[in-house]
Structures are given as C-alpha cells and as structure tokens.
Design a protein around this motif. Structure first.
Motif, PDB file in Angstrom:
ATOM      1  N   LYS A 143       0.833  -1.203   0.000  1.00 11.25           N
ATOM      2  CA  LYS A 143       0.000   0.000   0.000  1.00 11.25           C
ATOM      3  C   LYS A 143       0.871   1.257   0.000  1.00 11.25           C
ATOM      4  O   LYS A 143       0.591   2.224  -0.720  1.00 11.25           O
ATOM      5  CB  LYS A 143      -0.937   0.010   1.205  1.00 11.25           C
ATOM      6  N   ILE A 144       1.929   1.243   0.781  1.00  8.95           N
ATOM      7  CA  ILE A 144       2.852   2.384   0.834  1.00  8.95           C
ATOM      8  C   ILE A 144       3.507   2.580  -0.531  1.00  8.95           C
ATOM      9  O   ILE A 144       3.605   3.701  -1.041  1.00  8.95           O
ATOM     10  CB  ILE A 144       3.906   2.196   1.945  1.00  8.95           C
ATOM     11  N   ALA A 145       3.945   1.479  -1.121  1.00 11.33           N
ATOM     12  CA  ALA A 145       4.584   1.560  -2.440  1.00 11.33           C
ATOM     13  C   ALA A 145       3.635   2.137  -3.483  1.00 11.33           C
ATOM     14  O   ALA A 145       4.027   2.978  -4.302  1.00 11.33           O
ATOM     15  CB  ALA A 145       5.067   0.183  -2.869  1.00 11.33           C
ATOM     16  N   GLU A 146       2.374   1.733  -3.458  1.00 12.96           N
ATOM     17  CA  GLU A 146       1.390   2.253  -4.406  1.00 12.96           C
ATOM     18  C   GLU A 146       1.191   3.757  -4.219  1.00 12.96           C
ATOM     19  O   GLU A 146       1.080   4.513  -5.188  1.00 12.96           O
ATOM     20  CB  GLU A 146       0.058   1.518  -4.252  1.00 12.96           C
ATOM     21  N   LYS A 147       1.132   4.212  -2.978  1.00 15.95           N
ATOM     22  CA  LYS A 147       0.959   5.640  -2.697  1.00 15.95           C
ATOM     23  C   LYS A 147       2.172   6.444  -3.167  1.00 15.95           C
ATOM     24  O   LYS A 147       2.024   7.528  -3.729  1.00 15.95           O
ATOM     25  CB  LYS A 147       0.732   5.880  -1.199  1.00 15.95           C
ATOM     26  N   VAL A 148       3.366   5.915  -2.925  1.00 12.49           N
ATOM     27  CA  VAL A 148       4.583   6.613  -3.338  1.00 12.49           C
ATOM     28  C   VAL A 148       4.632   6.727  -4.857  1.00 12.49           C
ATOM     29  O   VAL A 148       4.913   7.797  -5.406  1.00 12.49           O
ATOM     30  CB  VAL A 148       5.842   5.902  -2.786  1.00 12.49           C
ATOM     31  N   VAL A 149       4.348   5.629  -5.544  1.00 12.59           N
ATOM     32  CA  VAL A 149       4.363   5.638  -7.004  1.00 12.59           C
ATOM     33  C   VAL A 149       3.294   6.588  -7.532  1.00 12.59           C
ATOM     34  O   VAL A 149       3.537   7.361  -8.467  1.00 12.59           O
ATOM     35  CB  VAL A 149       4.189   4.216  -7.571  1.00 12.59           C
ATOM     36  N   TYR A 166       4.488  10.147  -7.040  1.00 15.29           N
ATOM     37  CA  TYR A 166       5.542  10.447  -8.007  1.00 15.29           C
ATOM     38  C   TYR A 166       4.942  10.731  -9.380  1.00 15.29           C
ATOM     39  O   TYR A 166       5.345  11.670 -10.066  1.00 15.29           O
ATOM     40  CB  TYR A 166       6.533   9.288  -8.099  1.00 15.29           C
ATOM     41  N   LYS A 167       3.981   9.916  -9.802  1.00 11.65           N
ATOM     42  CA  LYS A 167       3.346  10.092 -11.113  1.00 11.65           C
ATOM     43  C   LYS A 167       2.655  11.449 -11.201  1.00 11.65           C
ATOM     44  O   LYS A 167       2.715  12.118 -12.228  1.00 11.65           O
ATOM     45  CB  LYS A 167       2.340   8.973 -11.387  1.00 11.65           C
ATOM     46  N   LYS A 168       1.984  11.861 -10.120  1.00  9.42           N
ATOM     47  CA  LYS A 168       1.312  13.164 -10.122  1.00  9.42           C
ATOM     48  C   LYS A 168       2.320  14.290 -10.270  1.00  9.42           C
ATOM     49  O   LYS A 168       2.108  15.238 -11.029  1.00  9.42           O
ATOM     50  CB  LYS A 168       0.494  13.349  -8.842  1.00  9.42           C
ATOM     51  N   ILE A 169       3.426  14.191  -9.551  1.00 10.96           N
ATOM     52  CA  ILE A 169       4.474  15.212  -9.653  1.00 10.96           C
ATOM     53  C   ILE A 169       5.067  15.219 -11.060  1.00 10.96           C
ATOM     54  O   ILE A 169       5.243  16.279 -11.673  1.00 10.96           O
ATOM     55  CB  ILE A 169       5.570  14.984  -8.594  1.00 10.96           C
TER      56      ILE A 169
END
Length: 71
Positions: A10-16, A19-22
């Motif tokens: 879940k943490i990895a999905e949020k980080v990715v 990052y994609k939004k940025i």
C-alpha cells in the motif's frame, strides 16, 4: 500475504502514485512553457520576415518559401 507485506504494498502504491502526479505536473508545465516559447518565437520571426524580407503584396509564407529557395 502477511500484514507487513500488505502494508508495504500500500505504501509503495501511494509513493508511485505521488511520483506520477508530480511527474505529470512537471512535464505538463514544461510542455506548456515550451509551446508558449515556440509560439512567441514564430510570431517574432513572422513579423521580421514581413518587415524585412517580404516584397510588397507578398504573404509571410510566400516570403519564407522564396527565402528557403535561396539558401
């Protein structure tokens, strides 16, 4: 899966996702800026061709074509 692995996923999905939004924001901003710069350059170029190189009654595009032939 264990609870730790689920949490890690879940943490990895949020980080990715963050990052994609940025990345999308930066790339989108760059593309807008690039388009504005190129459009501005083309307007200035067209005005220069019109004022300096176009013959009377000749369009900017016709003047550009004529100038390209002489290169």
């Amino acid at each position: 899966m264990s609870k730790l692995a689920d949490t890690n996923e879940k943490i990895a999905e949020k980080v990715v996702g963050g990052y994609k939004k940025i990345e999308d924001g930066v790339v989108g901003g760059y593309n807008k800026m690039e388009k504005g710069i190129v459009d501005g350059f083309n307007k200035v170029t067209d005005k220069c061709v019109e004022a300096l190189f176009a013959k009377e009654g000749e369009s900017v595009e016709d003047a550009k074509k004529r100038l390209r032939k002489n290169i």
